[in-house]
Design an enzyme around this catalytic site. Structure first.
Site, mmCIF file in Angstrom:
data_model
loop_
_atom_site.group_PDB
_atom_site.id
_atom_site.type_symbol
_atom_site.label_atom_id
_atom_site.label_comp_id
_atom_site.label_asym_id
_atom_site.label_seq_id
_atom_site.Cartn_x
_atom_site.Cartn_y
_atom_site.Cartn_z
ATOM 1 N N LYS A 13 0.827 -1.221 0.000
ATOM 2 C CA LYS A 13 0.000 0.000 0.000
ATOM 3 C C LYS A 13 0.856 1.264 0.000
ATOM 4 O O LYS A 13 0.555 2.201 -0.705
ATOM 5 C CB LYS A 13 -0.896 0.064 1.250
ATOM 6 C CG LYS A 13 -2.073 -0.864 1.261
ATOM 7 C CD LYS A 13 -3.046 -0.495 2.377
ATOM 8 C CE LYS A 13 -2.452 -0.548 3.775
ATOM 9 N NZ LYS A 13 -2.080 -1.903 4.225
ATOM 10 N N ARG A 88 -9.112 1.493 9.529
ATOM 11 C CA ARG A 88 -8.679 0.116 9.736
ATOM 12 C C ARG A 88 -9.755 -0.702 10.426
ATOM 13 O O ARG A 88 -9.560 -1.893 10.676
ATOM 14 C CB ARG A 88 -7.429 0.120 10.607
ATOM 15 C CG ARG A 88 -6.179 -0.388 9.905
ATOM 16 C CD ARG A 88 -5.074 -0.311 10.919
ATOM 17 N NE ARG A 88 -3.850 -0.941 10.557
ATOM 18 C CZ ARG A 88 -2.852 -0.383 9.881
ATOM 19 N NH1 ARG A 88 -2.983 0.819 9.392
ATOM 20 N NH2 ARG A 88 -1.738 -1.035 9.682
ATOM 21 N N ARG A 127 11.347 -6.500 4.538
ATOM 22 C CA ARG A 127 11.556 -5.054 4.653
ATOM 23 C C ARG A 127 12.189 -4.664 5.997
ATOM 24 O O ARG A 127 12.777 -3.595 6.114
ATOM 25 C CB ARG A 127 10.271 -4.271 4.365
ATOM 26 C CG ARG A 127 9.237 -4.302 5.442
ATOM 27 C CD ARG A 127 7.942 -3.596 5.047
ATOM 28 N NE ARG A 127 6.986 -3.779 6.129
ATOM 29 C CZ ARG A 127 5.749 -3.359 6.117
ATOM 30 N NH1 ARG A 127 5.288 -2.728 5.053
ATOM 31 N NH2 ARG A 127 4.958 -3.559 7.147
ATOM 32 N N ARG A 129 11.233 -3.648 9.098
ATOM 33 C CA ARG A 129 10.878 -2.498 9.930
ATOM 34 C C ARG A 129 10.880 -2.909 11.400
ATOM 35 O O ARG A 129 10.803 -4.107 11.697
ATOM 36 C CB ARG A 129 9.468 -2.037 9.518
ATOM 37 C CG ARG A 129 9.264 -0.557 9.541
ATOM 38 C CD ARG A 129 7.959 -0.189 8.895
ATOM 39 N NE ARG A 129 6.801 -0.743 9.617
ATOM 40 C CZ ARG A 129 5.561 -0.669 9.150
ATOM 41 N NH1 ARG A 129 5.324 -0.123 7.981
ATOM 42 N NH2 ARG A 129 4.573 -1.163 9.853
ATOM 43 N N ARG A 140 -0.435 -8.673 13.664
ATOM 44 C CA ARG A 140 -1.007 -7.701 12.711
ATOM 45 C C ARG A 140 -1.907 -8.374 11.678
ATOM 46 O O ARG A 140 -2.909 -7.818 11.259
ATOM 47 C CB ARG A 140 0.103 -6.892 12.058
ATOM 48 C CG ARG A 140 0.453 -5.734 12.979
ATOM 49 C CD ARG A 140 1.794 -5.078 12.763
ATOM 50 N NE ARG A 140 2.181 -4.787 11.437
ATOM 51 C CZ ARG A 140 3.443 -4.930 10.996
ATOM 52 N NH1 ARG A 140 4.368 -5.390 11.786
ATOM 53 N NH2 ARG A 140 3.742 -4.602 9.775
#
Ligand code: AMP
Length: 182
Positions: A13, A88, A127, A129, A140
């Site tokens: 996104k 969300r 990634r 993070r 999540r």
């Protein structure tokens, strides 16, 4: 143009939002980025949000919605915006609808980036993070399934669904084309 981007964590996104923001000339408003900036600056909002984010849980809606309302009130968002990471939950979607209707505004489209769970877990681990460790990713994904996925039904016919597996530029082109047609 007023847009919302939906999709599971790791759907790309943020990457798509940055491209769309540039091409459509509307600000990219990411609640995750706003929270991370507040954490970096050690603001009271950042301090409050951090423990939720580190655990992969949602920051309380009241805090989040207030931050979004402040951001949407800024001048650059007057004629359009692209929301990434908000709403969300169905509750947040209802708050957004109310915020906009009070200004006589409405969403032009809701784009749903569709991607399978194995692909998103792979992307998130790659990634690296701060909140991208395996436990947090699992939390999540669960939050997404329980709280965010019901938005797909909530938006129903307003939804523009894009297959988000593949080449970044191709996904962007498909999104722009679908938005023109919507
Ligand atoms: P993101 O960058 O969109 O993946 O968001 C990172 C984290 O920020 C999430 O795991 C949540 O803890 C928090 N967050 C971002 N957007 C929201 C939201 N709309 N409501 C509650 N928490 C959020």
């Amino acid at each position: 143009m007023r847009l919302v981007l939906l999709g599971p964590p790791g759907a790309g996104k943020g990457t798509q939002a940055a491209l769309l923001s540039e091409k459509l000339n509307i600000p990219h408003i990411s609640t995750g980025d706003l929270f991370r900036a507040n954490i970096g600056e050690e603001t009271p909002l950042g301090l409050e949000a951090k423990s939720y984010m580190d655990a992969g849980k949602l920051v309380p809606t009241e805090l989040t919605a207030r931050m979004v309302a402040d951001r949407l009130a800024q001048e650059d968002a007057a004629n359009g915006f692209l929301l990434d990471g908000f709403p969300r939950t169905v509750e947040q979607a209802e708050i957004l609808e109310k915020m906009l209707s009070e200004k006589g505004q409405h969403l032009n489209a809701v784009v749903n980036f569709s991607v399978d769970e194995d692909t998103v877990v792979e992307r998130m681990l790659a990634r690296g993070r701060a909140d991208d460790n395996e436990d947090t990713i699992r939390t999540r994904m669960q939050v997404y399934r329980n709280e965010t996925a019901p938005l797909i039904e909530h938006y129903g016919a307003e939804l523009v669904t894009i297959n988000a597996v593949g080449d970044i530029e191709e996904i962007n082109a498909a999104t722009l084309k679908a938005l023109q047609a919507s």
